[in-house]
Every structure is written in C-alpha cells, then in structure tokens.
Design a protein around this motif. Structure first.
Motif, PDB file in Angstrom:
ATOM      1  N   ALA A   1      25.374  11.041  97.286  1.00  0.00           N
ATOM      2  CA  ALA A   1      26.818  10.955  97.104  1.00  0.00           C
ATOM      3  C   ALA A   1      27.560  11.613  98.262  1.00  0.00           C
ATOM      4  CB  ALA A   1      27.236  11.608  95.788  1.00  0.00           C
ATOM      5  N   LEU A   2      28.683  11.019  98.620  1.00  0.00           N
ATOM      6  CA  LEU A   2      29.595  11.558  99.618  1.00  0.00           C
ATOM      7  C   LEU A   2      30.977  11.567  98.987  1.00  0.00           C
ATOM      8  CD1 LEU A   2      30.051  12.470 102.598  1.00  0.00           C
ATOM      9  CD2 LEU A   2      30.531  10.064 103.125  1.00  0.00           C
ATOM     10  N   GLY A   3      31.650  12.715  99.046  1.00  0.00           N
ATOM     11  CA  GLY A   3      32.939  12.799  98.371  1.00  0.00           C
ATOM     12  C   GLY A   3      33.920  13.718  99.055  1.00  0.00           C
ATOM     13  N   GLY A   4      35.147  13.606  98.607  1.00  0.00           N
ATOM     14  CA  GLY A   4      36.226  14.460  99.085  1.00  0.00           C
ATOM     15  C   GLY A   4      37.126  14.858  97.937  1.00  0.00           C
ATOM     16  N   GLU A   5      37.695  16.059  98.014  1.00  0.00           N
ATOM     17  CA  GLU A   5      38.564  16.564  96.954  1.00  0.00           C
ATOM     18  C   GLU A   5      39.799  17.223  97.563  1.00  0.00           C
ATOM     19  OE1 GLU A   5      35.195  17.797  93.622  1.00  0.00           O
ATOM     20  OE2 GLU A   5      35.962  19.318  95.003  1.00  0.00           O
ATOM     21  N   ILE A   6      40.878  17.180  96.807  1.00  0.00           N
ATOM     22  CA  ILE A   6      42.111  17.885  97.155  1.00  0.00           C
ATOM     23  C   ILE A   6      42.386  18.920  96.074  1.00  0.00           C
ATOM     24  CG2 ILE A   6      44.592  17.694  97.523  1.00  0.00           C
ATOM     25  CD1 ILE A   6      42.996  16.512  99.774  1.00  0.00           C
ATOM     26  N   ARG A   7      42.599  20.164  96.494  1.00  0.00           N
ATOM     27  CA  ARG A   7      42.888  21.221  95.520  1.00  0.00           C
ATOM     28  C   ARG A   7      44.374  21.250  95.206  1.00  0.00           C
ATOM     29  NH1 ARG A   7      44.288  26.463  96.321  1.00  0.00           N
ATOM     30  NH2 ARG A   7      43.724  26.318  98.529  1.00  0.00           N
ATOM     31  N   ILE A   8      44.666  21.244  93.889  1.00  0.00           N
ATOM     32  CA  ILE A   8      46.045  21.315  93.409  1.00  0.00           C
ATOM     33  C   ILE A   8      46.237  22.669  92.733  1.00  0.00           C
ATOM     34  CG2 ILE A   8      47.762  20.285  91.880  1.00  0.00           C
ATOM     35  CD1 ILE A   8      46.283  17.643  92.196  1.00  0.00           C
ATOM     36  N   LEU A   9      47.253  23.402  93.134  1.00  0.00           N
ATOM     37  CA  LEU A   9      47.464  24.773  92.685  1.00  0.00           C
ATOM     38  C   LEU A   9      46.241  25.605  93.067  1.00  0.00           C
ATOM     39  CD1 LEU A   9      49.152  24.087  89.223  1.00  0.00           C
ATOM     40  CD2 LEU A   9      50.249  24.569  91.427  1.00  0.00           C
ATOM     41  N   ASP A  10      45.719  26.414  92.143  1.00  0.00           N
ATOM     42  CA  ASP A  10      44.634  27.327  92.507  1.00  0.00           C
ATOM     43  C   ASP A  10      43.243  26.853  92.111  1.00  0.00           C
ATOM     44  OD1 ASP A  10      46.422  29.157  93.596  1.00  0.00           O
ATOM     45  OD2 ASP A  10      46.765  30.108  91.644  1.00  0.00           O
ATOM     46  N   ALA A  11      43.144  26.010  91.085  1.00  0.00           N
ATOM     47  CA  ALA A  11      41.816  25.753  90.532  1.00  0.00           C
ATOM     48  C   ALA A  11      41.559  24.307  90.122  1.00  0.00           C
ATOM     49  CB  ALA A  11      41.589  26.659  89.320  1.00  0.00           C
TER      50      ALA A  11
ATOM     51  N   GLU B   1      41.206  24.842 103.699  1.00  0.00           N
ATOM     52  CA  GLU B   1      42.456  25.050 102.982  1.00  0.00           C
ATOM     53  C   GLU B   1      42.444  24.267 101.674  1.00  0.00           C
ATOM     54  OE1 GLU B   1      45.687  24.358 105.706  1.00  0.00           O
ATOM     55  OE2 GLU B   1      45.340  26.268 106.709  1.00  0.00           O
ATOM     56  N   ARG B   2      43.216  23.193 101.562  1.00  0.00           N
ATOM     57  CA  ARG B   2      43.278  22.460 100.291  1.00  0.00           C
ATOM     58  C   ARG B   2      42.369  21.234 100.254  1.00  0.00           C
ATOM     59  NH1 ARG B   2      46.819  24.139  96.601  1.00  0.00           N
ATOM     60  NH2 ARG B   2      48.476  25.556  97.263  1.00  0.00           N
ATOM     61  N   ALA B   3      41.658  20.940 101.305  1.00  0.00           N
ATOM     62  CA  ALA B   3      40.769  19.785 101.350  1.00  0.00           C
ATOM     63  C   ALA B   3      39.317  20.226 101.350  1.00  0.00           C
ATOM     64  CB  ALA B   3      41.063  18.944 102.592  1.00  0.00           C
ATOM     65  N   LEU B   4      38.487  19.467 100.637  1.00  0.00           N
ATOM     66  CA  LEU B   4      37.062  19.781 100.553  1.00  0.00           C
ATOM     67  C   LEU B   4      36.263  18.489 100.709  1.00  0.00           C
ATOM     68  CD1 LEU B   4      35.330  22.149  98.032  1.00  0.00           C
ATOM     69  CD2 LEU B   4      34.488  19.824  98.286  1.00  0.00           C
ATOM     70  N   ILE B   5      35.198  18.549 101.508  1.00  0.00           N
ATOM     71  CA  ILE B   5      34.278  17.419 101.645  1.00  0.00           C
ATOM     72  C   ILE B   5      32.882  17.885 101.264  1.00  0.00           C
ATOM     73  CG2 ILE B   5      35.621  16.213 103.404  1.00  0.00           C
ATOM     74  CD1 ILE B   5      33.772  17.390 105.524  1.00  0.00           C
ATOM     75  N   TYR B   6      32.057  16.956 100.761  1.00  0.00           N
ATOM     76  CA  TYR B   6      30.721  17.356 100.321  1.00  0.00           C
ATOM     77  C   TYR B   6      29.735  16.197 100.402  1.00  0.00           C
ATOM     78  CZ  TYR B   6      31.903  15.091  95.868  1.00  0.00           C
ATOM     79  OH  TYR B   6      32.262  14.187  94.903  1.00  0.00           O
ATOM     80  N   LEU B   7      28.464  16.577 100.414  1.00  0.00           N
ATOM     81  CA  LEU B   7      27.347  15.642 100.373  1.00  0.00           C
ATOM     82  C   LEU B   7      26.379  16.143  99.312  1.00  0.00           C
ATOM     83  CD1 LEU B   7      25.670  13.269 101.600  1.00  0.00           C
ATOM     84  CD2 LEU B   7      24.663  14.950 103.158  1.00  0.00           C
ATOM     85  N   SER B   8      26.020  15.264  98.359  1.00  0.00           N
ATOM     86  CA  SER B   8      25.136  15.655  97.259  1.00  0.00           C
ATOM     87  C   SER B   8      23.911  14.753  97.223  1.00  0.00           C
ATOM     88  CB  SER B   8      25.871  15.560  95.909  1.00  0.00           C
ATOM     89  OG  SER B   8      26.973  16.432  95.861  1.00  0.00           O
ATOM     90  N   VAL B   9      22.777  15.344  96.841  1.00  0.00           N
ATOM     91  CA  VAL B   9      21.546  14.563  96.697  1.00  0.00           C
ATOM     92  C   VAL B   9      20.675  15.215  95.632  1.00  0.00           C
ATOM     93  CG1 VAL B   9      20.389  15.846  98.542  1.00  0.00           C
ATOM     94  CG2 VAL B   9      19.562  13.573  97.924  1.00  0.00           C
ATOM     95  N   GLY B  10      19.986  14.384  94.855  1.00  0.00           N
ATOM     96  CA  GLY B  10      19.110  14.940  93.833  1.00  0.00           C
ATOM     97  C   GLY B  10      18.727  13.909  92.788  1.00  0.00           C
ATOM     98  N   PRO B  11      17.821  14.282  91.875  1.00  0.00           N
ATOM     99  CA  PRO B  11      17.346  13.341  90.858  1.00  0.00           C
ATOM    100  C   PRO B  11      18.365  13.125  89.743  1.00  0.00           C
ATOM    101  CG  PRO B  11      16.353  15.489  90.527  1.00  0.00           C
ATOM    102  CD  PRO B  11      17.130  15.587  91.803  1.00  0.00           C
TER     103      PRO B  11
END
Length: 245
Positions: A179-189, A129-139
């Motif tokens: 990197a480990l992160g989380g985001e909250i979506r506000i409105l549509d984008a 829904e409005r919450a997003l979690i992610y894991l990033s790795v790279g040079p």
C-alpha cells in the motif's frame, strides 16, 4: 480456525507489549473503504478459463471492493515506523457474458472472492507538518464467508457443450498487501487520507479439486480507498499547531 484466532490474538498481544515497552508515540483507531478497483486472476487454471471465454467472444466485467469496509488499528512505534492491523470485509467479482445463440442460454463465467480480512502490516511513514506519506507491506489473513465459491460456467459453440464447474472456497486464504498512501492532519489528531493498495494472493481462495495436482488459481485485488483515523495521545496536542501547508 481456532489456531488462526489464537495466533492472531498472540500477535496482537505481542504488539501491545512492544508498544508499551517502546513508548509508542501514538495509537490510532479508524476506518477505511470502499476499496474500489479491479481484480487480476493468475495461474494456469485461471488462464485456461479466460482463454475459453475469449474463444466465445465473451464480454468482460470486473469489479473489486477490497475492502468494502475495514476497521483499522495502528501502533506508531516511532515517527517513522508503525504497525497496522484491524478487521475488514471485502469482495470482488469477475465475470464474462456471451451472447445467446439458438437454443443455448446466455453463458457466464464467474469468479467471486469474498471474506473477512485481518491485516498485519509494517508501515514506514514520514510526516511533514500537516501532510503524511507512507508505504505499508505485510500479510493479510483471509477468512472466506460461507458459500463464497468460485463458479465457472461455459459452453462451446463448436461442441454445443454447456456445463458448470464449481471450485469450493479454501478454509483459509493469504494475501501479501502493498500500500501507498497519503494523509492530511486536521486539528491535532484527525487524519483523512487516500490509500492505493495491491493485494497479491499467495494462498489461493479456491480449493483444488481432488486429484488435480496442476491447479493454479490466484485472485489479486487492486483498489483505491478513503481512510480516516484518530490518534489517541497525539504528539501534536502538546505542541503549537504548525502552519498549514
């Protein structure tokens, strides 16, 4: 340096081409910073310097701003996979200060890292829904700024030696970012988030002195950053906005 920029331009072109062919869900543009945290020095050379500081009862101060500020570009290939890139500027410093003793001045050991960073990271993510979690790795490719040398000044109470050693900056540096992160979506984008990141230095920012085959000096960074991004062509624009969780 020209080869580096040509390589990065080619990598970006490949990502754009892949993005079009795979019909990416979103292309996002945003920024992040400051990456407030601390740094970690690794390697025999760095450890020897820290041992000398400990022998002189030095007080330690460590600060990392990595990045100070970064522009971010993200290509979402699928709802679960994306590529992150951008351009950032960051720096960190670690220094020790020792008390004055007699005619000797205050002794300081300084390690400084500063430069422009170009990340190319793979991002695994999951959106609820409005919450997003992610894991990033790279040079992360690092281009040092001018005069961003590593300096090491020390004196020994026992031998009454006061000297400065300067290790010149390498022309090129490389970290592997996690990197480990989380985001909250506000409105549509619009996405606001918090990112925790550790950059593992694999190509030292400090150049080995001539003839020193045992030189080992690596400079890692750990920090927390605030993030913002705007998703062009957001998949949520054509959907009824879900309930806020």
């Amino acid at each position: 340096m020209k080869k580096l920029f040509l390589t990065l331009a080619l990598a970006l072109t490949i990502m754009l081409t892949a993005n079009n062919k795979l019909e990416a869900v979103e292309i996002s543009f945003g920024f992040s910073g400051p990456g407030i945290g601390f740094n970690v020095l690794r390697g025999d050379t760095a450890n020897a310097m820290k041992d000398l500081a400990d022998q002189n009862d030095a007080d330690k101060v460590s600060l990392s701003l990595s990045p100070i500020f970064q522009l971010n570009l993200m290509f979402e290939i699928s709802p679960f996979l994306a590529l992150e890139t951008g351009l950032g500027f960051g720096g960190s410093v670690l220094y020790y200060t020792t008390p004055k003793l007699g005619v000797l001045e205050d002794g300081t050991e300084i390690y400084a890292k500063a430069g422009f960073t170009i990340p190319i990271m793979l991002r695994l993510q999951h959106e609820l829904e409005r919450a997003l979690i992610y894991l990033s790795v790279g040079p992360k490719f690092i281009i040092p700024i001018l005069n961003a040398d590593y300096a090491f000044r020390t004196f020994s109470y026992a031998s009454i030696v006061d000297e400065m050693t300067i290790y010149k900056s390498n022309d090129f540096g490389l970290d592997i970012g996690f990197a480990l992160g989380g985001e909250i979506r506000i409105l549509d984008a619009n996405y606001l988030g918090l990112r925790v990141e550790y950059d593992l230095n694999v190509v030292s920012m400090a150049k080995a002195p001539r003839g020193d085959d045992d030189f080992e000096f690596y400079h890692d960074n750990f920090g927390f950053s605030l993030t913002y991004r705007y998703a062009f062509g957001s998949k949520w624009k054509d959907k009824k906005s879900p309930k806020t969780i």
